[in-house]
Write an enzyme that holds these catalytic residues in place. Sequence first.
Site, short mmCIF file in Angstrom:
data_model
loop_
_atom_site.label_atom_id
_atom_site.label_comp_id
_atom_site.label_asym_id
_atom_site.label_seq_id
_atom_site.Cartn_x
_atom_site.Cartn_y
_atom_site.Cartn_z
CG ASP A 113 8.69 6.56 1.17
OD1 ASP A 113 8.63 7.57 1.88
OD2 ASP A 113 8.43 6.56 -0.05
NE ARG A 158 8.61 2.70 -3.65
CZ ARG A 158 7.77 3.04 -2.67
NH1 ARG A 158 8.12 3.98 -1.80
NH2 ARG A 158 6.61 2.45 -2.56
NE ARG A 169 11.53 14.67 6.35
CZ ARG A 169 10.62 15.64 6.45
NH1 ARG A 169 9.48 15.53 5.78
NH2 ARG A 169 10.85 16.70 7.20
#
Length: 248
Positions: free
Chosen positions: A51, A199, A49
């Site tokens: 974001d 990230r 998934r």
Amino acid sequence: MRYLLTISYDGSDFYGFQRQNDLVTIQGEIEKALYTILQEDITICASGRTDAGVHALGQVAHFDTTKEIDNLDKFKYSLNSLLPKSIDILNVEPKSDDFHARYSAKKKTYIYKIYLSKTNEPLKRKYFHICSYELDISKMKEAIKAIIGEHDFSAFCVENLQIKSNVREIYKAYIEEKDNGKEIDIVLEGNGFLHNMVRSIAGTLVDVGRGRFEVEDMKKILDSKNHQKAGKTLDGCGLYLCSVNYNV
């Protein structure tokens, strides 16, 4: 029957991949289109998934249906005609019932894109992390080597009690410079990634590049298994899921 979808999308328009009540998501849009064509409730299962704001060049998902799709090209065309222009189904193919988009995956590749600029860059902000600092790219290239191999990546992820282990293996990790050094691509290839892992690594590398951390601090942060010691987790806009590989 089980089918695989290869999907590209611009994540700027969506609240992430996963279906959410009253919010526009990639999963929700694809499932609505599938219902229109197949006239049955369909749930798609993705390789992972993404974001809000995160993009994909080659996301993979599977779905099950009671119907056999005779013409896959026509089905793909029909599906794309019902989807927003920011989502594109690149491929549809039948798979065996033991195939799973998430659990069968052997390797994923992500890119985090950074653009160096002193100005606001309004046409790039949805697709890059805009960095106004001068970065020492040579130090970043040296620091990224510390994460290659099998490690506990707790320092570079959000705690998730549902995950049994934060150990992952990174096969490749390197930095590419483009556009005369204005674009910095952080490329990571591994057997799996934790929530916010790419990230967080990207943000820590930026801190190495701007002098907040030294090159050797990358390994120290990794070994600490403490997320508080890592750099800032960068925004989703610069992150791209490039590909998912199912071969050893």
